[in-house]
Write a protein that holds these residues in place. Structure first.
Motif, PDB file in Angstrom:
ATOM      1  N   PHE A   1      76.457  34.050  32.264  1.00  0.00           N
ATOM      2  CA  PHE A   1      75.372  33.627  33.378  1.00  0.00           C
ATOM      3  C   PHE A   1      74.001  33.983  32.805  1.00  0.00           C
ATOM      4  O   PHE A   1      73.606  34.891  31.999  1.00  0.00           O
ATOM      5  CB  PHE A   1      75.770  34.342  34.712  1.00  0.00           C
ATOM      6  N   ASN A   2      72.921  33.357  33.722  1.00  0.00           N
ATOM      7  CA  ASN A   2      71.504  33.728  33.382  1.00  0.00           C
ATOM      8  C   ASN A   2      70.960  34.734  34.452  1.00  0.00           C
ATOM      9  O   ASN A   2      71.380  34.547  35.757  1.00  0.00           O
ATOM     10  CB  ASN A   2      70.714  32.541  33.393  1.00  0.00           C
ATOM     11  N   VAL A   3      70.225  35.698  33.753  1.00  0.00           N
ATOM     12  CA  VAL A   3      69.513  36.542  34.820  1.00  0.00           C
ATOM     13  C   VAL A   3      67.901  36.028  34.920  1.00  0.00           C
ATOM     14  O   VAL A   3      67.359  36.206  33.752  1.00  0.00           O
ATOM     15  CB  VAL A   3      69.586  38.103  34.453  1.00  0.00           C
ATOM     16  N   ASN A   4      67.354  35.669  35.886  1.00  0.00           N
ATOM     17  CA  ASN A   4      66.050  35.132  36.079  1.00  0.00           C
ATOM     18  C   ASN A   4      65.321  36.200  37.157  1.00  0.00           C
ATOM     19  O   ASN A   4      65.835  37.062  37.627  1.00  0.00           O
ATOM     20  CB  ASN A   4      66.163  33.932  37.054  1.00  0.00           C
ATOM     21  N   ALA A   5      64.043  35.908  36.900  1.00  0.00           N
ATOM     22  CA  ALA A   5      63.060  36.726  37.725  1.00  0.00           C
ATOM     23  C   ALA A   5      63.329  36.589  39.328  1.00  0.00           C
ATOM     24  O   ALA A   5      63.784  35.477  39.631  1.00  0.00           O
ATOM     25  CB  ALA A   5      61.601  36.435  37.473  1.00  0.00           C
ATOM     26  N   GLY A   6      63.157  37.688  39.896  1.00  0.00           N
ATOM     27  CA  GLY A   6      63.187  37.594  41.463  1.00  0.00           C
ATOM     28  C   GLY A   6      62.192  37.004  42.080  1.00  0.00           C
ATOM     29  O   GLY A   6      61.475  36.620  41.485  1.00  0.00           O
ATOM     30  N   PRO A   7      62.098  36.946  43.397  1.00  0.00           N
ATOM     31  CA  PRO A   7      61.126  36.394  44.244  1.00  0.00           C
ATOM     32  C   PRO A   7      59.857  37.447  44.273  1.00  0.00           C
ATOM     33  O   PRO A   7      60.156  38.575  43.830  1.00  0.00           O
ATOM     34  CB  PRO A   7      61.593  36.600  45.599  1.00  0.00           C
ATOM     35  N   VAL A   8      58.727  36.747  44.710  1.00  0.00           N
ATOM     36  CA  VAL A   8      57.597  37.644  44.541  1.00  0.00           C
ATOM     37  C   VAL A   8      57.627  39.064  45.269  1.00  0.00           C
ATOM     38  O   VAL A   8      58.104  39.006  46.357  1.00  0.00           O
ATOM     39  CB  VAL A   8      56.323  36.848  44.962  1.00  0.00           C
ATOM     40  N   HIS A   9      57.409  40.073  44.617  1.00  0.00           N
ATOM     41  CA  HIS A   9      57.374  41.347  45.394  1.00  0.00           C
ATOM     42  C   HIS A   9      55.909  42.015  45.414  1.00  0.00           C
ATOM     43  O   HIS A   9      55.607  42.442  46.410  1.00  0.00           O
ATOM     44  CB  HIS A   9      58.030  42.242  44.472  1.00  0.00           C
ATOM     45  N   HIS A  10      55.174  41.680  44.583  1.00  0.00           N
ATOM     46  CA  HIS A  10      53.632  42.068  44.426  1.00  0.00           C
ATOM     47  C   HIS A  10      52.802  41.365  43.282  1.00  0.00           C
ATOM     48  O   HIS A  10      53.677  40.356  42.611  1.00  0.00           O
ATOM     49  CB  HIS A  10      53.714  43.459  44.086  1.00  0.00           C
ATOM     50  N   PHE A  11      51.575  41.513  43.190  1.00  0.00           N
ATOM     51  CA  PHE A  11      50.860  40.981  42.187  1.00  0.00           C
ATOM     52  C   PHE A  11      50.136  41.973  41.112  1.00  0.00           C
ATOM     53  O   PHE A  11      49.929  43.282  41.691  1.00  0.00           O
ATOM     54  CB  PHE A  11      49.621  40.094  43.088  1.00  0.00           C
ATOM     55  N   ALA A  12      50.121  41.618  40.112  1.00  0.00           N
ATOM     56  CA  ALA A  12      49.460  42.602  39.095  1.00  0.00           C
ATOM     57  C   ALA A  12      48.043  41.897  38.489  1.00  0.00           C
ATOM     58  O   ALA A  12      47.840  40.636  38.104  1.00  0.00           O
ATOM     59  CB  ALA A  12      50.338  42.716  37.853  1.00  0.00           C
ATOM     60  N   TRP A  13      47.323  42.707  38.335  1.00  0.00           N
ATOM     61  CA  TRP A  13      45.698  42.374  37.925  1.00  0.00           C
ATOM     62  C   TRP A  13      45.866  42.731  36.330  1.00  0.00           C
ATOM     63  O   TRP A  13      46.105  43.696  35.943  1.00  0.00           O
ATOM     64  CB  TRP A  13      44.907  43.390  38.624  1.00  0.00           C
ATOM     65  N   SER A  14      45.082  41.886  35.450  1.00  0.00           N
ATOM     66  CA  SER A  14      44.396  42.367  34.207  1.00  0.00           C
ATOM     67  C   SER A  14      43.706  43.357  34.417  1.00  0.00           C
ATOM     68  O   SER A  14      43.149  43.675  35.368  1.00  0.00           O
ATOM     69  CB  SER A  14      43.872  41.104  33.576  1.00  0.00           C
ATOM     70  N   THR A  15      43.675  44.096  33.291  1.00  0.00           N
ATOM     71  CA  THR A  15      42.812  45.381  33.163  1.00  0.00           C
ATOM     72  C   THR A  15      41.213  45.058  33.245  1.00  0.00           C
ATOM     73  O   THR A  15      40.997  44.235  32.464  1.00  0.00           O
ATOM     74  CB  THR A  15      43.104  46.025  31.911  1.00  0.00           C
ATOM     75  N   GLN A  16      40.272  45.410  33.830  1.00  0.00           N
ATOM     76  CA  GLN A  16      39.246  45.306  34.073  1.00  0.00           C
ATOM     77  C   GLN A  16      38.287  46.586  33.456  1.00  0.00           C
ATOM     78  O   GLN A  16      38.613  47.679  33.618  1.00  0.00           O
ATOM     79  CB  GLN A  16      38.742  45.135  35.561  1.00  0.00           C
ATOM     80  N   PRO A  17      37.048  46.120  32.936  1.00  0.00           N
ATOM     81  CA  PRO A  17      36.230  47.244  32.431  1.00  0.00           C
ATOM     82  C   PRO A  17      35.855  48.002  33.485  1.00  0.00           C
ATOM     83  O   PRO A  17      35.742  47.716  34.683  1.00  0.00           O
ATOM     84  CB  PRO A  17      34.964  46.527  31.634  1.00  0.00           C
ATOM     85  N   ALA A  18      35.536  49.222  33.220  1.00  0.00           N
ATOM     86  CA  ALA A  18      35.140  50.063  34.267  1.00  0.00           C
ATOM     87  C   ALA A  18      33.669  49.811  35.189  1.00  0.00           C
ATOM     88  O   ALA A  18      33.692  49.984  36.388  1.00  0.00           O
ATOM     89  CB  ALA A  18      35.077  51.440  33.687  1.00  0.00           C
ATOM     90  N   ASN A  19      32.957  48.884  34.360  1.00  0.00           N
ATOM     91  CA  ASN A  19      31.463  48.607  34.841  1.00  0.00           C
ATOM     92  C   ASN A  19      31.469  47.154  35.070  1.00  0.00           C
ATOM     93  O   ASN A  19      31.448  46.417  34.025  1.00  0.00           O
ATOM     94  CB  ASN A  19      30.490  49.422  34.099  1.00  0.00           C
ATOM     95  N   ARG A  20      30.689  46.735  35.985  1.00  0.00           N
ATOM     96  CA  ARG A  20      30.600  45.282  36.350  1.00  0.00           C
ATOM     97  C   ARG A  20      29.037  45.002  36.703  1.00  0.00           C
ATOM     98  O   ARG A  20      28.477  45.820  37.466  1.00  0.00           O
ATOM     99  CB  ARG A  20      31.425  44.544  37.041  1.00  0.00           C
ATOM    100  N   GLY A  21      28.388  44.099  36.376  1.00  0.00           N
ATOM    101  CA  GLY A  21      27.108  43.886  36.854  1.00  0.00           C
ATOM    102  C   GLY A  21      27.260  42.886  38.332  1.00  0.00           C
ATOM    103  O   GLY A  21      27.940  42.256  38.472  1.00  0.00           O
ATOM    104  N   VAL A  22      26.230  43.242  39.055  1.00  0.00           N
ATOM    105  CA  VAL A  22      25.980  42.810  40.278  1.00  0.00           C
ATOM    106  C   VAL A  22      25.797  41.087  40.263  1.00  0.00           C
ATOM    107  O   VAL A  22      24.780  40.652  39.469  1.00  0.00           O
ATOM    108  CB  VAL A  22      24.745  43.304  41.337  1.00  0.00           C
TER     109      VAL A  22
END
Length: 109
Positions: free
Chosen positions: A61-82
């Motif tokens: 049998f196949n084991v697939n991903a389950g339903p959405v539980h949460h969202f993950a963000w890509s890593t962001q630099p510590a500082n951003r410009g306005v």
């Protein structure tokens, strides 16, 4: 009937997969319970062995991903410009952090 504990293991197309629990306690020749496979894989087969040469295997049998539980963000630099746009990646994930490939919807930021 058979009344003892047997070992459970699982393999899939990607090799060994973790199965929980790793043992099954038989009473009067039968085990009834819940099993959980901890990783996605195709063609998973569960094997039971009593350690004395008696084994049995499940159908594949196949084991697939389950339903959405949460969202993950890509890593962001510590500082951003306005007012300076920046790129992000959001990934819908199941409870085991697998990508929930069946999620095709919108989410509010």
């Amino acid at each position: 009937g058979y009344s003892s504990t047997a070992t459970l293991s699982a393999t899939g197309a990607s090799g060994a997969v973790t199965l929980s629990p790793a043992t099954a306690t038989f009473a009067s020749g039968a085990f009834t319970g819940n099993l959980s496979v901890s990783a996605m894989s195709t063609n998973v087969v569960i094997t039971v062995s009593d350690g004395a040469g008696h084994t049995g295997t499940s159908n594949s049998f196949n084991v697939n991903a389950g339903p959405v539980h949460h969202f993950a963000w890509s890593t962001q630099p510590a500082n951003r410009g306005v007012n300076v746009p920046f790129s992000v990646t959001l990934t819908a994930q199941d409870s085991a952090n697998n990508t929930a490939t069946s999620f095709n919807s919108t989410a509010t930021l």
